[in-house]
Design a protein around this motif. Structure first.
Motif, mmCIF file in Angstrom:
data_model
loop_
_atom_site.group_PDB
_atom_site.id
_atom_site.type_symbol
_atom_site.label_atom_id
_atom_site.label_comp_id
_atom_site.label_asym_id
_atom_site.label_seq_id
_atom_site.Cartn_x
_atom_site.Cartn_y
_atom_site.Cartn_z
ATOM 1 N N GLU A 129 3.033 9.203 -2.845
ATOM 2 C CA GLU A 129 4.225 8.343 -2.869
ATOM 3 C C GLU A 129 3.886 6.933 -3.321
ATOM 4 O O GLU A 129 4.730 6.045 -3.279
ATOM 5 C CB GLU A 129 4.843 8.254 -1.460
ATOM 6 C CG GLU A 129 5.411 9.555 -0.969
ATOM 7 C CD GLU A 129 6.018 9.423 0.426
ATOM 8 O OE1 GLU A 129 6.056 8.301 0.955
ATOM 9 O OE2 GLU A 129 6.447 10.448 0.966
ATOM 10 N N TYR A 182 1.832 6.184 -6.293
ATOM 11 C CA TYR A 182 1.376 6.021 -7.677
ATOM 12 C C TYR A 182 2.583 5.490 -8.433
ATOM 13 O O TYR A 182 3.554 6.217 -8.694
ATOM 14 C CB TYR A 182 0.897 7.352 -8.265
ATOM 15 C CG TYR A 182 0.227 7.167 -9.617
ATOM 16 C CD1 TYR A 182 -1.128 6.868 -9.701
ATOM 17 C CD2 TYR A 182 0.958 7.233 -10.803
ATOM 18 C CE1 TYR A 182 -1.747 6.664 -10.928
ATOM 19 C CE2 TYR A 182 0.344 7.034 -12.030
ATOM 20 C CZ TYR A 182 -1.005 6.752 -12.078
ATOM 21 O OH TYR A 182 -1.621 6.547 -13.305
ATOM 22 N N THR A 183 2.527 4.196 -8.761
ATOM 23 C CA THR A 183 3.707 3.499 -9.259
ATOM 24 C C THR A 183 4.305 4.217 -10.474
ATOM 25 O O THR A 183 3.609 4.486 -11.436
ATOM 26 C CB THR A 183 3.351 2.044 -9.613
ATOM 27 O OG1 THR A 183 2.441 1.555 -8.636
ATOM 28 C CG2 THR A 183 4.578 1.170 -9.664
ATOM 29 N N GLY A 184 5.582 4.509 -10.390
ATOM 30 C CA GLY A 184 6.280 5.177 -11.476
ATOM 31 C C GLY A 184 6.728 6.572 -11.078
ATOM 32 O O GLY A 184 7.649 7.123 -11.670
ATOM 33 N N PHE A 185 6.059 7.137 -10.077
ATOM 34 C CA PHE A 185 6.472 8.435 -9.538
ATOM 35 C C PHE A 185 6.860 8.231 -8.071
ATOM 36 O O PHE A 185 5.987 8.032 -7.227
ATOM 37 C CB PHE A 185 5.332 9.452 -9.619
ATOM 38 C CG PHE A 185 4.932 9.803 -11.025
ATOM 39 C CD1 PHE A 185 5.690 10.708 -11.766
ATOM 40 C CD2 PHE A 185 3.811 9.231 -11.610
ATOM 41 C CE1 PHE A 185 5.326 11.038 -13.061
ATOM 42 C CE2 PHE A 185 3.452 9.556 -12.913
ATOM 43 C CZ PHE A 185 4.206 10.462 -13.639
ATOM 44 N N THR A 186 8.138 8.272 -7.769
ATOM 45 C CA THR A 186 8.594 8.009 -6.409
ATOM 46 C C THR A 186 7.906 8.948 -5.431
ATOM 47 O O THR A 186 7.480 8.545 -4.364
ATOM 48 C CB THR A 186 10.131 8.166 -6.341
ATOM 49 O OG1 THR A 186 10.691 7.283 -7.314
ATOM 50 C CG2 THR A 186 10.660 7.817 -4.968
#
Lengths: 316, 316
Positions: free
Chosen positions: A51, A53-57
């Motif tokens: 939750e 990894y910026t860019g993948f909610t």
């Protein structure tokens, strides 16, 4: 070095988030790159729901790794699945030896990551894969309605508890500290379950069972009391140790945790040698951080190559 | 500090890849976080096609930013759109002043990024937005079949050329070095176009035009020869400078490029103050690196808060 050998511009050891990102960056610079690894994805693959990894909610670890792999494969990257045995520096060129053969390269990025820390107690080794696991990925459904113990209290352990809770309500947690550590958001979710039995200040001292895990012996480290728990499974999530089970170049600086010392730009103390991700001494072990560090190592390697035009005369 | 003021745990200045990632990490720790920014996405939004953010084989910058924003908004994060005027440290607490009001916080992460460097030549200021742009996003179609000059030769300039080439074949490049710099893969694509006229070793010394850009005056920096080019547009992509147009805490260490000095874990020399991403002195300015640095700054801020339990007594 024999005259006939044309060294790679860069060999990357490992293909987790750091190694893959380094590969993407270097291939985009049109360099000759080789990745040597035993698997693709590293520890990231073992995360259940990522939750942060910026860019993948929210994305399962194996799906994130599948995307990393797809990204890498969109370029033509050389990748061999071999086990590295040694990295040596010989006259300005690195020799990377695997079980099978030797490869030469002008630069090396070590991005071999970490591997799970083991309990190192009697009974563990013979029951690995027979009830003892270092991940809950794929194996949580095996424990449907069965008692299972999770060792550890950090984010990985809590994610394992949440995963297991879909299948069983008989969950014990053996944790060396008083309370769970890690993100509050996960702590809340674990406590909300209501049925998780947490043994704080405790450690596993023995695993018992013939062909399968049957029972664990637990010790309270404050009172020294011991007790047994009947369990069918033992999920060990007590941290990671650097994957550096190969010979390193002479003089390479390593810290007390066996991590490779790097500066802000992923340079080691050996010119031409870089390290990135969990195997380096960067304090925080996170997928997004490892990816960023991989990019830094690649750009530092590129800068090193450009500063030594004798390496690149034929190319630029 | 007035007794009635409850400080935030962390104020993040800026909401580019570093600020957003820091926000995601801190909110997951259940801290009181406030983001103060003028926009969301920062420079990342201005990239046309991003091919090196691991996990996305190819994604337009604005789409990547949309996903960052969606990710951030999946948590309840306080965000105010105000311009920061000063950050001051007063008795262990930071006061962040905006045009409108003051906010207090136990920690601050500066992630204000960079902004485009301007030419600083006669005629530039009055023609900004009237033919002079610092991005090709949204404006490339304006130049359909018209002559346009791109200033710069790095990745951003090359991406601008590729974008413009969809609309016009009259493209001049004014570049201070002999040849294009940046990724080989982009250089090849630009050269393959065949119609781009590159003026190496050159700089723009004046922009002419009444209400719109009409002509630029160019100087060859080796020969000192000058010449004019009739153009309808001028896209300036000659790098970025740190966005630090606000008062900084006394004694904060800054390098010669006006970037904030940080260690490997994004700590500045002032306890409780952290910096991440393009505004810091981390050498490489990349989206994936900025995101990784944002996570580091957040975890360092969290560690600082945890080490000062008087800050958190009410919370833990």
């Amino acid at each position: 070095m024999e005259a006939s050998i044309v060294p790679y511009d860069c060999i990357i050891v490992g293909a987790g988030p750091a190694g893959i990102t380094a590969g993407i960056y270097l291939v985009r610079k049109n360099l000759d790159v080789l990745i040597i690894t035993l698997d693709v994805g590293g520890q990231a693959k073992l995360s259940t729901d990522v939750e942060n990894y910026t860019g993948f909610t929210m994305i399962p670890g194996d799906e994130l790794v599948r995307r990393f792999e797809e990204h890498l494969n969109s370029f033509n990257v050389n990748i061999v699945f071999e086990k590295v045995k040694a990295i040596k520096k010989e006259n300005d060129i690195f020799r990377v030896e695997t079980k099978e053969r030797s490869y030469w390269s002008k630069t090396v990025i070590i991005a071999s990551g970490k591997k799970p820390r083991t309990l190192n107690v009697p009974g563990e080794e013979k029951l690995i894969g027979k009830g003892i696991y270092y991940t809950t990925l794929f194996n949580a459904p095996y424990f449907k309605d069965l008692p299972v113990a999770v060792v550890g209290g950090g984010n990985s352990a809590m994610q394992a508890i949440l995963e297991l809770s879909k299948f069983t309500q008989k969950i014990y947690v053996i944790n060396i500290t008083e309370d769970l550590t890690g993100d509050e958001i996960l702590k809340e979710r674990v406590k909300k379950l209501g049925f998780v039995k947490i043994f704080g200040n405790c450690k596993v001292v023995e695993v018992k069972g013939e062909n399968r895990v049957e029972e664990i012996e637990v010790e309270n480290v404050k009172t020294n009391e011991k007790f047994s728990l009947k369990v069918n499974g033992l999920i060990v999530l007590i941290g990671l140790v650097p994957s550096l089970d190969f010979e390193l170049p002479e003089g390479l600086k390593i810290n007390e945790k066996n991590e490779i010392d790097v500066d802000q730009n992923c340079c080691t103390n050996i010119p031409g040698l870089f390290a990135a991700g969990d195997v380096s001494d960067v304090k925080w072990k996170q997928i997004i951080i490892a990816a960023g560090e991989g990019a830094k190592a690649a750009l530092s390697a590129y800068e090193y190559l450009m500063s030594r035009r004798e390496f690149l005369e034929e190319k630029f």
